[in-house]
Design a protein around this motif. Structure first.
Motif, mmCIF file in Angstrom:
data_model
loop_
_atom_site.group_PDB
_atom_site.id
_atom_site.type_symbol
_atom_site.label_atom_id
_atom_site.label_comp_id
_atom_site.label_asym_id
_atom_site.label_seq_id
_atom_site.Cartn_x
_atom_site.Cartn_y
_atom_site.Cartn_z
ATOM 1 N N GLU A 1 0.832 -1.209 0.000
ATOM 2 C CA GLU A 1 0.000 0.000 0.000
ATOM 3 C C GLU A 1 0.858 1.246 0.000
ATOM 4 O O GLU A 1 0.594 2.204 -0.733
ATOM 5 C CB GLU A 1 -0.904 0.003 1.230
ATOM 6 C CG GLU A 1 -2.161 -0.813 1.038
ATOM 7 C CD GLU A 1 -2.986 -0.920 2.309
ATOM 8 O OE1 GLU A 1 -2.761 -0.113 3.234
ATOM 9 O OE2 GLU A 1 -3.824 -1.828 2.380
ATOM 10 N N GLN A 2 1.938 1.209 0.847
ATOM 11 C CA GLN A 2 2.839 2.359 0.920
ATOM 12 C C GLN A 2 3.491 2.602 -0.434
ATOM 13 O O GLN A 2 3.602 3.751 -0.880
ATOM 14 C CB GLN A 2 3.924 2.113 1.964
ATOM 15 C CG GLN A 2 3.463 2.438 3.384
ATOM 16 C CD GLN A 2 4.525 2.108 4.411
ATOM 17 O OE1 GLN A 2 5.567 1.578 4.088
ATOM 18 N NE2 GLN A 2 4.239 2.422 5.659
ATOM 19 N N GLU B 1 2.353 1.723 -3.306
ATOM 20 C CA GLU B 1 1.340 2.248 -4.234
ATOM 21 C C GLU B 1 1.117 3.736 -3.993
ATOM 22 O O GLU B 1 1.025 4.526 -4.936
ATOM 23 C CB GLU B 1 0.020 1.493 -4.039
ATOM 24 C CG GLU B 1 -0.019 0.194 -4.826
ATOM 25 C CD GLU B 1 -1.251 -0.639 -4.510
ATOM 26 O OE1 GLU B 1 -2.130 -0.139 -3.770
ATOM 27 O OE2 GLU B 1 -1.304 -1.780 -4.981
ATOM 28 N N ARG B 2 1.033 4.057 -2.652
ATOM 29 C CA ARG B 2 0.834 5.476 -2.310
ATOM 30 C C ARG B 2 2.016 6.319 -2.779
ATOM 31 O O ARG B 2 1.832 7.397 -3.335
ATOM 32 C CB ARG B 2 0.652 5.618 -0.792
ATOM 33 C CG ARG B 2 -0.797 5.506 -0.346
ATOM 34 C CD ARG B 2 -1.030 6.271 0.950
ATOM 35 N NE ARG B 2 -0.143 5.820 1.997
ATOM 36 C CZ ARG B 2 -0.386 4.782 2.789
ATOM 37 N NH1 ARG B 2 -1.492 4.084 2.634
ATOM 38 N NH2 ARG B 2 0.451 4.424 3.725
ATOM 39 N N GLU C 1 4.095 5.604 -5.141
ATOM 40 C CA GLU C 1 4.086 5.679 -6.607
ATOM 41 C C GLU C 1 3.088 6.736 -7.078
ATOM 42 O O GLU C 1 3.383 7.556 -7.970
ATOM 43 C CB GLU C 1 3.691 4.307 -7.154
ATOM 44 C CG GLU C 1 4.104 4.081 -8.590
ATOM 45 C CD GLU C 1 3.736 2.690 -9.065
ATOM 46 O OE1 GLU C 1 3.617 2.508 -10.272
ATOM 47 O OE2 GLU C 1 3.552 1.806 -8.212
ATOM 48 N N GLU C 2 1.940 6.712 -6.405
ATOM 49 C CA GLU C 2 0.890 7.675 -6.739
ATOM 50 C C GLU C 2 1.383 9.104 -6.476
ATOM 51 O O GLU C 2 1.213 10.005 -7.301
ATOM 52 C CB GLU C 2 -0.323 7.378 -5.856
ATOM 53 C CG GLU C 2 -1.636 7.829 -6.445
ATOM 54 C CD GLU C 2 -2.804 7.395 -5.565
ATOM 55 O OE1 GLU C 2 -3.723 8.202 -5.387
ATOM 56 O OE2 GLU C 2 -2.752 6.273 -5.050
ATOM 57 N N GLU C 3 2.031 9.219 -5.292
ATOM 58 C CA GLU C 3 2.570 10.523 -4.894
ATOM 59 C C GLU C 3 3.620 10.996 -5.899
ATOM 60 O O GLU C 3 3.625 12.153 -6.324
ATOM 61 C CB GLU C 3 3.197 10.376 -3.494
ATOM 62 C CG GLU C 3 3.665 11.669 -2.853
ATOM 63 C CD GLU C 3 2.512 12.531 -2.377
ATOM 64 O OE1 GLU C 3 2.729 13.740 -2.247
ATOM 65 O OE2 GLU C 3 1.401 11.999 -2.194
ATOM 66 N N SER D 1 3.970 10.055 -9.007
ATOM 67 C CA SER D 1 3.376 10.412 -10.306
ATOM 68 C C SER D 1 2.676 11.766 -10.216
ATOM 69 O O SER D 1 2.737 12.564 -11.158
ATOM 70 C CB SER D 1 2.410 9.323 -10.778
ATOM 71 O OG SER D 1 1.359 9.205 -9.877
ATOM 72 N N LYS D 2 2.077 12.016 -8.998
ATOM 73 C CA LYS D 2 1.436 13.327 -8.817
ATOM 74 C C LYS D 2 2.473 14.430 -8.872
ATOM 75 O O LYS D 2 2.267 15.470 -9.507
ATOM 76 C CB LYS D 2 0.731 13.358 -7.453
ATOM 77 C CG LYS D 2 -0.711 12.955 -7.498
ATOM 78 C CD LYS D 2 -1.324 13.124 -6.129
ATOM 79 C CE LYS D 2 -2.683 12.457 -6.054
ATOM 80 N NZ LYS D 2 -3.191 12.449 -4.689
ATOM 81 N N ARG D 3 3.610 14.158 -8.182
ATOM 82 C CA ARG D 3 4.669 15.172 -8.156
ATOM 83 C C ARG D 3 5.249 15.395 -9.538
ATOM 84 O O ARG D 3 5.510 16.532 -9.926
ATOM 85 C CB ARG D 3 5.785 14.730 -7.204
ATOM 86 C CG ARG D 3 5.419 14.967 -5.754
ATOM 87 C CD ARG D 3 6.561 14.697 -4.843
ATOM 88 N NE ARG D 3 6.156 14.853 -3.460
ATOM 89 C CZ ARG D 3 6.954 14.717 -2.438
ATOM 90 N NH1 ARG D 3 8.217 14.413 -2.625
ATOM 91 N NH2 ARG D 3 6.528 14.887 -1.210
ATOM 92 N N GLU E 1 3.743 14.929 -12.287
ATOM 93 C CA GLU E 1 2.719 15.647 -13.048
ATOM 94 C C GLU E 1 2.742 17.136 -12.695
ATOM 95 O O GLU E 1 2.715 18.007 -13.578
ATOM 96 C CB GLU E 1 1.362 15.045 -12.693
ATOM 97 C CG GLU E 1 0.309 15.244 -13.757
ATOM 98 C CD GLU E 1 -1.003 14.548 -13.369
ATOM 99 O OE1 GLU E 1 -2.055 15.139 -13.569
ATOM 100 O OE2 GLU E 1 -0.903 13.421 -12.851
#
Lengths: 322, 169
Positions: free
Chosen positions: B59-60, B62-63, B65-67, B69-71, B73
């Protein structure tokens, strides 16, 4: 690749030699045994070729007395099983590792399998409670049978006592008292767990007068049909309860005789086979294998039935109906 | 009872065997079931913990990775905005420079024109002065006498001022 000639990994001459040897043994064995004697009469073969007629004796022999208490050869055999099981368990569990070695894996597999069986039948909570009882019965029955078959000395080492020449060791399961002791243990735990789980309500499974009382109450209220029906059902419930109580006692007998009969019959079968055809030990080996399997099956049956009885004991009849 | 006796039933042996079973039960409970159950429970707990940890790490990750990709972006967006801003600034600077150059040019032209005008005026002024002097001198020679230079100059200047051809600007 050159084609290998031979049979079962041996050269033909060796195979033929072995076959001739065993056939000769078989022939001499049959001729010297009671089967041969009855067919050919006395051929004048040496006396040492004859096997004495096995003496089938159901009561266990007393080996010695301990504080005036008779210790039979089956009790000694039971001690050996206890020492073996406890010693083996201690050797494995004294240094338990989270990542197990081979022996620990085997023992954990066996114990884990029994535990899973208990949990699958009785549920998580009751399965955990019943597990030590069921596992002890299973291990004792199985290892009593296996040690008697695999360890040399059972039925062969003799000692001289006041009663004469007797065997030092006798398979504990073939003594009537051993299966009876196990059955009584199972019976004792049945009542223990039943009362522990349900209290005095446990007795309602065997003596339920509530329905009869309800029937009389209906009758006194003037409801004749309901009352008579209730009284009839009440009597039937009492009779059923008494039958249930009888079946509990019969279980002790059935458990005892099932184990005793199977184990004793197996031992007698091997004795008789060895007696009928001397030197036929090799051919009796499959029977030994069969007896090992029977020992295992009897252990499962005894342990499994005990598990079912204990599971039934902790459920009131009302719960069972649901 | 006699039948049972022939089967081998014996109360002392039965008691001995019951005691044996009880002893075995107790000993096995201590040396086998208890430690093995503890170990199995411990192992189950560890496995559960490991699985929970794995799940949490997953989960971490994934988070994260999400973070990330957000950064990425956001950084890309910010970069594009910076580029746009730079382009806008460049355009502004260019326009400003253009404007400045234009106004400077115009100022230069204006200054040059006023310079020209001033030099022209000076030239006219000098010419007028010279013309007045020459005229007075010429007139004096014609009439052979000295004229009042001051008075005549004023008259000539007045005439010149009124003249349309030599008018300033």
């Amino acid at each position: 690749m050159p084609e290998k000639k031979g049979c079962l990994g041996c050269s033909f001459p060796l195979v033929i030699g072995l076959a001739v040897f065993f056939l000769a043994l078989l022939g001499i064995g049959i001729a010297a045994g009671p089967v041969g004697k009855s067919i050919f009469g006395d051929l004048g073969l040496p006396a040492w070729l004859s096997v004495p007629q096995p003496e089938l004796k159901l009561p266990a022999d007393t080996v010695f007395h301990l504080f005036g208490f008779p210790i039979t050869n089956s009790v000694v055999a039971a001690w050996i099983t206890i020492i073996f099981l406890v010693g083996f368990s201690y050797l494995i569990t004294r240094r338990m590792k989270l990542v197990p070695g081979r022996l620990q894996t085997i023992f954990e597999f066996l114990v884990g399998w029994l535990y899973d069986l208990c949990v699958s039948v009785a549920g998580e909570v009751n399965g955990r409670r019943f597990f030590p009882v069921v596992a002890t019965i299973f291990l004792f029955v199985a290892f009593n049978a296996w040690l008697a078959l695999l360890v040399p000395g059972y039925g062969s080492i003799t000692i001289h006592t006041a009663e004469g020449e007797i065997h030092l060791l006798r398979a504990a399961n073939t003594d009537f008292n051993m299966p009876l002791a196990l059955a009584l243990t199972s019976f004792g735990f049945f009542w223990y767990f039943g009362f522990k789980a349900l209290g005095i309500r446990f007795m309602e499974n065997f003596l339920n007068v509530k329905v009869l009382k309800d029937g009389f109450r209906q009758l006194f209220k003037g409801k004749l049909v309901d009352g008579l029906l209730g009284i009839f059902t009440g009597f039937m419930t009492i009779v059923t309860g008494l039958l249930e109580l009888l079946s509990v006692f019969i279980r002790v007998i059935s458990l005892t005789f099932r184990l005793f009969g199977n184990m004793t019959a197996g031992e007698i079968l091997i004795f008789v086979m060895l007696f009928l055809v001397t030197f036929l030990s090799v051919l009796v080996l499959p029977l030994y294998g069969l007896e090992l399997l029977i020992g295992f099956i009897q252990a499962i049956i005894f342990g499994g039935l005990t598990l079912i009885f204990l599971t039934v004991a902790v459920q009131s009849h009302g719960e069972e109906a649901h | 009872m006699e039948g049972l006796g022939s089967l081998g039933f014996s109360i002392p042996t039965l008691i001995a065997q019951v005691v044996n079973v009880a002893i075995l039960f107790g000993l096995l409970y201590l040396v086998a079931y208890k430690p093995i159950m503890r170990m199995l429970d411990e192992r189950s707990r560890k496995i559960k913990e490991s699985m929970d940890n794995t799940e949490r790490i997953k989960e971490q990750a994934e988070r994260a990775e999400e973070e990330a990709s957000k950064r990425i972006e956001a950084a890309a967006k910010e970069g594009q905005e910076a580029i746009a801003r730079a382009m806008r600034t460049g355009e502004d600077v260019r326009q400003e420079a253009q404007q400045k150059a234009k106004s400077e040019g115009e100022a230069l032209i204006t200054r040059a024109r006023s310079e020209i005008q001033r030099e022209r005026d000076e030239a006219i002024e000098q010419l007028r002065e010279s013309f007045a002097d020459i005229t007075i001198e010429a007139a004096g020679k014609v009439i052979d006498r000295t004229l009042d230079k001051k008075a005549h100059r004023d008259i000539i200047d007045k005439v010149l001022k009124e003249s349309t051809t030599l008018k300033k600007g």
